[in-house]
Scaffold this active site. Structure first.
Site, PDB file in Angstrom:
ATOM      1  CG  PHE A   1      -2.056  -0.538   0.587  1.00  0.00           C
ATOM      2  CD1 PHE A   1      -2.460  -2.514   0.872  1.00  0.00           C
ATOM      3  CD2 PHE A   1      -3.681  -0.022   0.485  1.00  0.00           C
ATOM      4  CE1 PHE A   1      -3.165  -3.112  -0.048  1.00  0.00           C
ATOM      5  CE2 PHE A   1      -4.541  -1.347  -0.046  1.00  0.00           C
ATOM      6  CZ  PHE A   1      -4.395  -1.871  -0.178  1.00  0.00           C
TER       7      PHE A   1
ATOM      8  CB  CYS B   1     -14.379  -1.631   1.155  1.00  0.00           C
ATOM      9  SG  CYS B   1     -15.051  -3.345   0.487  1.00  0.00           S
TER      10      CYS B   1
HETATM   11  C1  UDX Z   1     -10.372  -2.511   0.209  1.00  0.00           C
HETATM   12  C2  UDX Z   1      -9.289  -4.261   1.251  1.00  0.00           C
HETATM   13  O1  UDX Z   1      -8.055  -3.739   0.716  1.00  0.00           O
HETATM   14  C3  UDX Z   1     -10.404  -5.360   1.761  1.00  0.00           C
HETATM   15  O2  UDX Z   1      -9.263  -5.458   2.494  1.00  0.00           O
HETATM   16  C4  UDX Z   1     -11.616  -4.931   2.140  1.00  0.00           C
HETATM   17  O3  UDX Z   1     -12.283  -6.056   2.607  1.00  0.00           O
HETATM   18  C5  UDX Z   1     -12.502  -4.302   0.420  1.00  0.00           C
HETATM   19  O4  UDX Z   1     -11.159  -3.001   0.647  1.00  0.00           O
HETATM   20  P1  UDX Z   1     -10.594  -3.634  -2.641  1.00  0.00           P
HETATM   21  O5  UDX Z   1     -11.431  -2.748  -2.174  1.00  0.00           O
HETATM   22  O6  UDX Z   1     -10.969  -5.068  -3.549  1.00  0.00           O
HETATM   23  O7  UDX Z   1     -10.168  -4.008  -0.816  1.00  0.00           O
HETATM   24  O8  UDX Z   1      -9.248  -3.119  -3.191  1.00  0.00           O
HETATM   25  P2  UDX Z   1      -7.480  -2.774  -2.265  1.00  0.00           P
HETATM   26  O9  UDX Z   1      -6.600  -3.666  -3.378  1.00  0.00           O
HETATM   27  O10 UDX Z   1      -7.397  -2.703  -1.132  1.00  0.00           O
HETATM   28  O11 UDX Z   1      -7.432  -1.430  -3.274  1.00  0.00           O
HETATM   29  C6  UDX Z   1      -8.230  -0.282  -2.900  1.00  0.00           C
HETATM   30  C7  UDX Z   1      -7.539   0.605  -3.290  1.00  0.00           C
HETATM   31  O12 UDX Z   1      -6.643   1.659  -3.057  1.00  0.00           O
HETATM   32  C8  UDX Z   1      -7.603   0.033  -4.565  1.00  0.00           C
HETATM   33  O13 UDX Z   1      -8.199   1.812  -5.550  1.00  0.00           O
HETATM   34  C9  UDX Z   1      -6.334   0.874  -5.317  1.00  0.00           C
HETATM   35  O14 UDX Z   1      -5.633   1.035  -7.011  1.00  0.00           O
HETATM   36  C10 UDX Z   1      -5.602   1.531  -3.779  1.00  0.00           C
HETATM   37  N1  UDX Z   1      -4.629   1.753  -3.665  1.00  0.00           N
HETATM   38  C11 UDX Z   1      -4.291   0.371  -3.428  1.00  0.00           C
HETATM   39  C12 UDX Z   1      -2.734   2.415  -4.758  1.00  0.00           C
HETATM   40  O15 UDX Z   1      -3.383   3.454  -4.678  1.00  0.00           O
HETATM   41  N2  UDX Z   1      -1.980   1.984  -4.028  1.00  0.00           N
HETATM   42  C13 UDX Z   1      -1.936   0.921  -3.109  1.00  0.00           C
HETATM   43  O16 UDX Z   1      -0.358   1.043  -3.079  1.00  0.00           O
HETATM   44  C14 UDX Z   1      -2.506   0.036  -2.845  1.00  0.00           C
END
Ligand code: UDX
Length: 428
Positions: A248, A259
């Protein structure tokens, strides 16, 4: 065990399919007849790698789908509630579907069962559900309420369900904890046993913290650009510190999905209602909004006034490996551009059908090459692997101007520059 899953959305279907795969007898219930019909035909209405295979493997001997909640609840040893809790206008969680399900369970309650809430709900909600079940039941029938938040990510939902980092059980009795342990006996992850409110809080705190990490790295990427530092190496250097970790820390156009935005807004609201102003989280959401404008400003810096300009957007899903465009930063960026009068050709490997429902003005293209024809700039907004392997030499020949704004730092900037592109990443 005989299990019932209320709600066949993302969380419900993954939970039902995976629990059936591990040998439980599972019935998934939904009020939407169309959805149940499609599922019985072995089709899933969203894209999730690996899920269809598991559904097909278990249907109909261990996994079935039904509109009839009551009859199936009566036979079940445990009932999972997996309905959506979307944002209301004021940011708080809309619990109406959850309460409807609670009433249904109450009416069907005939013997001891554990009612397990997987939906993300504000602390205190499980007790409200318990109250509703009691009020709607015939009375004097024993049951337990439990909280088991789900942490699966779209795109790797099956893997996340089978091999979670941890499992959270919130409950009030030993009997409920032992039922929960029996259901999840196939998982070898650490288990946190706690009370209901704590379990509910863990979900919000986790999502808010991860969203904070994303906004934090996006903010740092802005400073990197000011001082001539490279965010990719900054994130790498930070990540080796075990207290921080690598996850992240990818900069981009901001977080989206079903979420993070919803849960951050709900937690902000929960804190506010209790008299605490959660300033950090407020900034996390503000930073997230600003990030979209920041990406647009990169385009303006290179193209000037965007009115009437034709550009290409590669990627509309909120992240790779999903067809979901809910709260997608790509959709947000496109909306800002449309307001400025920009014309947009677009391509996404999976999310175009969903994008069409919210962005009708885009010119949707059959492939990335078509999406780049005659444009003055290419904007990469989702980190799909296939974008890395495009023939950029060929693409360059069809462009009006060779400008690439890579909002995910996905592409190889050095080789694109060698090809004569004006390549612009984020935070470097
Ligand atoms: C998230 C949580 O990770 C999960 O545990 C929860 O149950 C539901 O919400 P999800 O929404 O599927 O899951 O996606 P995730 O992979 O967590 O990414 C969330 C957002 O953050 C995305 O838009 C992604 O592009 C962004 N992101 C993530 C970044 O911009 N940079 C990162 O380093 C990681």
């Amino acid at each position: 065990m005989k299990l019932v899953i209320m709600g066949t959305g993302y969380v419900g279907l993954v939970t039902g399919a995976c629990l059936a795969d591990f040998g439980h007898q599972v019935v998934c219930i939904d009020t939407n007849p169309e959805r149940i019909k499609t599922l019985k035909e072995g089709k899933i209405s969203f894209y999730e790698p690996g899920l269809e295979k598991i559904v097909k493997r278990n249907f109909p001997h261990r996994l079935t789908f039904s509109l009839n909640g009551e009859e199936n609840i009566k036979k079940a040893e445990a009932v999972f509630i997996c309905v959506g809790t979307p944002s209301k206008e004021d940011g708080s969680a809309d619990l109406s579907s959850l309460y409807e399900v609670a009433k249904k369970i109450g009416k069907a309650l005939n013997n001891y069962k554990v009612i397990i809430i997987k939906s993300t709900v504000p602390p205190g909600t499980s007790l409200e559900v318990k109250k509703l079940i009691i009020e709607n039941s015939a009375g004097n029938i024993q049951f337990d309420i439990a909280s088991n938040p789900e942490f699966l990510r779209e795109g790797s939902a099956v893997e996340d369900f089978i091999k979670p980092d941890r499992i959270i059980f919130g409950a009030e009795t030993k009997r409920a904890f032992s039922v929960l342990k029996e259901i999840f006996s196939f998982v070898s992850a650490p288990i946190v046993e706690t009370n209901l409110a704590t379990s509910e809080m863990i979900k919000y705190a986790s999502n808010a913290f991860l969203a904070t990490k994303v906004s934090f790295i996006n903010a740092i990427s802005r400073i990197c650009e000011q001082v001539g530092a490279d965010i990719q190496d900054v994130a790498l250097g930070m990540g080796y510190d075990k207290r921080i970790g690598f996850e992240f820390l990818r900069p981009g156009p901001g977080f989206g999905g079903s979420c993070f935005p919803k849960d951050c807004k709900a937690l902000l609201k929960i804190a506010g209602e209790g008299g605490y102003e959660f300033k950090i989280l407020k900034s996390v959401l503000e930073t997230n909004e600003e990030q979209k404008l920041f990406i647009v400003s990169k385009l303006e810096k290179n193209l000037g006034d965007l009115k009437g300009k034709l550009i290409s957007i590669l990627g509309l899903a909120f992240k790779a490996e999903t067809d979901d465009v809910r709260e997608s930063p790509a959709v947000g960026v496109a909306q800002i551009l449309l307001k400025k009068g920009t014309r947009i050709r677009a391509y996404d490997p999976k999310a175009m059908e969903n994008a069409k429902k919210v962005l009708s003005q885009l010119i949707y293209c059959a492939n990335p090459y078509e999406a780049c024809e005659g444009v003055e700039a290419i904007l990469v907004l989702t980190e799909w692997e296939e974008f890395k392997n495009l023939d950029f030499k060929k693409i360059k020949r069809s462009l009006k101007k060779p400008i690439i704004i890579d909002a995910r730092n996905l592409l190889n900037g050095t080789s694109l520059k060698t090809l004569g592109y004006n390549y612009v990443g984020v935070g470097r």
